[in-house]
Scaffold this motif. Structure first.
Motif, mmCIF file in Angstrom:
data_model
loop_
_atom_site.group_PDB
_atom_site.id
_atom_site.type_symbol
_atom_site.label_atom_id
_atom_site.label_comp_id
_atom_site.label_asym_id
_atom_site.label_seq_id
_atom_site.Cartn_x
_atom_site.Cartn_y
_atom_site.Cartn_z
ATOM 1 N N VAL A 1 -60.708 17.480 63.398
ATOM 2 C CA VAL A 1 -61.080 17.566 61.986
ATOM 3 C C VAL A 1 -59.830 17.351 61.138
ATOM 4 O O VAL A 1 -58.722 17.727 61.547
ATOM 5 C CB VAL A 1 -61.721 18.938 61.655
ATOM 6 N N ALA A 2 -59.999 16.712 59.986
ATOM 7 C CA ALA A 2 -58.875 16.481 59.083
ATOM 8 C C ALA A 2 -58.779 17.631 58.087
ATOM 9 O O ALA A 2 -59.771 18.020 57.467
ATOM 10 C CB ALA A 2 -59.055 15.156 58.352
ATOM 11 N N LYS A 3 -57.594 18.183 57.957
ATOM 12 C CA LYS A 3 -57.325 19.226 56.972
ATOM 13 C C LYS A 3 -56.087 18.830 56.185
ATOM 14 O O LYS A 3 -55.011 18.659 56.761
ATOM 15 C CB LYS A 3 -57.102 20.575 57.655
ATOM 16 N N ASP A 4 -56.256 18.661 54.895
ATOM 17 C CA ASP A 4 -55.161 18.246 54.017
ATOM 18 C C ASP A 4 -54.525 16.949 54.503
ATOM 19 O O ASP A 4 -53.297 16.765 54.462
ATOM 20 C CB ASP A 4 -54.092 19.348 53.927
ATOM 21 N N GLY A 5 -55.374 16.036 54.984
ATOM 22 C CA GLY A 5 -54.890 14.728 55.389
ATOM 23 C C GLY A 5 -54.275 14.667 56.767
ATOM 24 O O GLY A 5 -53.765 13.628 57.169
ATOM 25 N N VAL A 6 -54.343 15.782 57.517
ATOM 26 C CA VAL A 6 -53.762 15.822 58.861
ATOM 27 C C VAL A 6 -54.843 16.240 59.846
ATOM 28 O O VAL A 6 -55.562 17.220 59.613
ATOM 29 C CB VAL A 6 -52.578 16.821 58.934
ATOM 30 N N PHE A 7 -54.953 15.508 60.948
ATOM 31 C CA PHE A 7 -55.967 15.846 61.943
ATOM 32 C C PHE A 7 -55.501 16.992 62.840
ATOM 33 O O PHE A 7 -54.338 17.048 63.243
ATOM 34 C CB PHE A 7 -56.318 14.627 62.799
ATOM 35 N N THR A 8 -56.432 17.876 63.136
ATOM 36 C CA THR A 8 -56.161 18.997 64.027
ATOM 37 C C THR A 8 -57.434 19.313 64.804
ATOM 38 O O THR A 8 -58.462 18.659 64.626
ATOM 39 C CB THR A 8 -55.686 20.228 63.235
ATOM 40 N N SER A 9 -57.368 20.300 65.660
ATOM 41 C CA SER A 9 -58.533 20.680 66.445
ATOM 42 C C SER A 9 -59.541 21.429 65.583
ATOM 43 O O SER A 9 -59.176 22.135 64.631
ATOM 44 C CB SER A 9 -58.088 21.557 67.625
ATOM 45 N N THR A 10 -60.815 21.285 65.952
ATOM 46 C CA THR A 10 -61.851 21.997 65.206
ATOM 47 C C THR A 10 -61.836 23.497 65.490
ATOM 48 O O THR A 10 -62.397 24.280 64.737
ATOM 49 C CB THR A 10 -63.246 21.460 65.575
ATOM 50 N N GLY A 11 -61.220 23.889 66.598
ATOM 51 C CA GLY A 11 -61.196 25.313 66.923
ATOM 52 C C GLY A 11 -60.552 25.558 68.268
ATOM 53 O O GLY A 11 -59.919 24.675 68.845
ATOM 54 N N LEU A 12 -60.715 26.781 68.754
ATOM 55 C CA LEU A 12 -60.144 27.190 70.026
ATOM 56 C C LEU A 12 -61.237 27.302 71.077
ATOM 57 O O LEU A 12 -62.388 27.583 70.763
ATOM 58 C CB LEU A 12 -59.439 28.543 69.883
ATOM 59 N N ASN A 13 -60.867 27.092 72.331
ATOM 60 C CA ASN A 13 -61.825 27.299 73.407
ATOM 61 C C ASN A 13 -61.749 28.745 73.914
ATOM 62 O O ASN A 13 -61.083 29.587 73.313
ATOM 63 C CB ASN A 13 -61.613 26.291 74.540
ATOM 64 N N ALA A 14 -62.404 29.026 75.022
ATOM 65 C CA ALA A 14 -62.475 30.400 75.515
ATOM 66 C C ALA A 14 -61.109 30.968 75.886
ATOM 67 O O ALA A 14 -60.898 32.190 75.832
ATOM 68 C CB ALA A 14 -63.405 30.476 76.723
ATOM 69 N N ASN A 15 -60.175 30.113 76.252
ATOM 70 C CA ASN A 15 -58.827 30.571 76.613
ATOM 71 C C ASN A 15 -57.854 30.521 75.442
ATOM 72 O O ASN A 15 -56.644 30.602 75.620
ATOM 73 C CB ASN A 15 -58.276 29.751 77.782
ATOM 74 N N LYS A 16 -58.396 30.369 74.262
ATOM 75 C CA LYS A 16 -57.653 30.484 73.006
ATOM 76 C C LYS A 16 -56.552 29.442 72.842
ATOM 77 O O LYS A 16 -55.457 29.729 72.381
ATOM 78 C CB LYS A 16 -57.081 31.903 72.854
ATOM 79 N N TYR A 17 -56.859 28.210 73.248
ATOM 80 C CA TYR A 17 -55.993 27.100 72.882
ATOM 81 C C TYR A 17 -56.867 25.999 72.303
ATOM 82 O O TYR A 17 -58.087 25.974 72.518
ATOM 83 C CB TYR A 17 -55.145 26.618 74.066
ATOM 84 N N PRO A 18 -56.300 25.065 71.539
ATOM 85 C CA PRO A 18 -57.115 24.089 70.807
ATOM 86 C C PRO A 18 -57.951 23.193 71.720
ATOM 87 O O PRO A 18 -57.512 22.788 72.794
ATOM 88 C CB PRO A 18 -56.071 23.269 70.047
#
Length: 428
Positions: free
Chosen positions: A86-103
């Motif tokens: 997902v893009a946030k403030d023009g920068v792409f990042t992960s939509t969230g964390l998985n079960a082991n708490k990494y993107p």
């Protein structure tokens, strides 16, 4: 976010990525000098085409899409990674964390590296005779219809998973820690099917096909052992004790397999060869892959030793049965992957017949291995046969004899003529 887990899995993804160039050296040294560039190019396509397909729909079919019949995920749900980035403030990042708490984006990277190496393994069986253009199309189709669904079935709650219908019916959870079925059995069966469709190299069985660069082979084996720490220890999906133990069991089994292959070779031929050492390393790595987290140190060594002997013997079957598996993908990855998967039924802690369990684990391991064989054989046969009847797999016999590097790439790996000319000028 657990930054330790995130850092380890991203590092593991990079280690697994390195395995495909490692295979390029491993296989590249085994082929004749006139085919080494073609082998490196086949591996480059395994990286590049797989990455594109994974980004488009492979990730969705394997992991992101909603389950369809326990066989594959919906390819549209995660098309172009829309569920993961997902893009946030023009920068792409992960939509969230998985079960082991990494993107989730780190998971995408880790899993595509597995897809790459699986495809890359197939190249060894078809060395020195297939067109690069046909191979690229095959990779795209095979990742879509074979690898991604297989990963879904085993690792994402599908038919062959510990929660799947087979495990439920038997009453024991199927176990494939890092790819005995998804990677090794899958690739080896695909390799065998293609070999049977495209036929043998000219001279197979009547003339020797010697490796042109054994140091390349050894380098590739060392890179694979190193990369396998990401492959197996990374499959703990966390920077934890299971990851640490997988590192240890992986090395113990690999060491045992290298030694047992060497002893077998010494008895049969009178030599401990570098080729045997390299092949034994890979055989041990393959066999421990599905079992790295559930076998004790003793059983890891035993498993590796058994795999070293069996794979060494299995590599001679191609001459007996007349199939030209050029670089022993079936003998090493097929037999090694099947051995490791099934031996969980004997050595798996608390579940195996010899480690406190009963017959159920053995039955379920055999069944998932057989299902993987059947699925891979059917899907690969359809794809490979269709390509054979349309655009064709092989270069011409004259091109094969003259060297596929020159025919398909228009290049030579080594300028023997130029070197000879230089020497003659110096002598004069």
């Amino acid at each position: 976010m657990d930054s330790g887990n995130a850092a380890w899995i991203l590092t593991s993804a990079s280690l697994v990525f390195l395995m495909t160039p490692g295979v390029a050296f491993f296989y590249g040294g085994m082929v004749r000098a006139k085919a080494v560039l073609n082998m490196f190019m086949l591996e480059a396509a395994a990286l590049s085409v797989t990455m594109i397909i994974w980004t488009l729909w492979g990730w969705s079919i394997a992991y992101a899409g909603s389950d369809i019949g326990g066989i594959f995920g919906d390819p549209a749900s995660g098309f172009l990674l829309k569920d993961s980035m997902v893009a946030k403030d023009g920068v792409f990042t992960s939509t969230g964390l998985n079960a082991n708490k990494y993107p989730v984006s780190v998971d995408v990277a880790f899993q595509v590296a597995f897809a790459m190496i699986t495809v890359g393994l197939i190249c060894g069986a078809i060395a020195e005779r297939v067109k690069y253009s046909t191979w690229m199309i095959f990779v795209a189709l095979w990742v879509t219809f074979d690898y991604a669904p297989m990963a879904h079935m085993v690792w994402n709650g599908g038919l062959l998973s510990g929660d799947g219908a087979i495990s439920t019916a038997i009453g024991a959870a199927a176990h494939d820690f890092a790819g005995g079925t998804v990677v090794h059995i899958n690739a080896a069966v695909a390799a065998l099917v293609i070999v049977l469709i495209i036929g043998k190299r000219k001279g197979f069985g009547t003339q020797p096909f010697r490796p042109h660069n054994v140091p390349f082979v050894m380098l590739g084996a060392f890179l694979l052992w190193f990369g396998w720490f990401g492959f197996n220890a990374g499959s703990a999906f966390a920077a934890n004790g299971t990851a640490g133990y997988a590192w240890v069991s992986t090395s113990a089994a690999t060491a045992a397999a290298m030694l047992s292959w060497g002893f077998t070779e010494k008895i049969r031929s009178g030599h401990y060869t570098a080729m045997g050492a390299a092949s034994g390393m890979v055989a041990g790595l393959v066999a421990i892959t599905p079992a790295a987290d559930v076998v004790s140190p003793l059983w890891a060594i035993v498993l590796g030793a058994i795999a070293g002997v069996l794979t060494c013997l299995a590599c001679g079957l191609k001459f007996r049965f007349g199939y030209d598996d050029s670089l022993d993908v079936v003998g090493v990855h097929g037999v090694g992957g099947f051995t490791g998967t099934v031996l969980i039924g004997f050595f798996g802690e608390g579940t195996g017949l010899l480690a406190g369990g009963d017959w159920k684990q053995l039955v379920v391991q055999v069944l998932i291995a057989l299902c993987a064989i059947v699925y891979s054989a059917v899907i690969t046969a359809i794809i490979a046969f269709a390509l054979e009847k349309t655009i064709g797999w092989r270069v011409t016999e004259a091109q094969e004899v003259g060297g596929i590097d020159l025919a398909d790439q228009g290049e030579r790996a080594y300028d023997f003529a130029g070197t000879a000319s230089s020497v003659l000028k110096e002598v004069r």
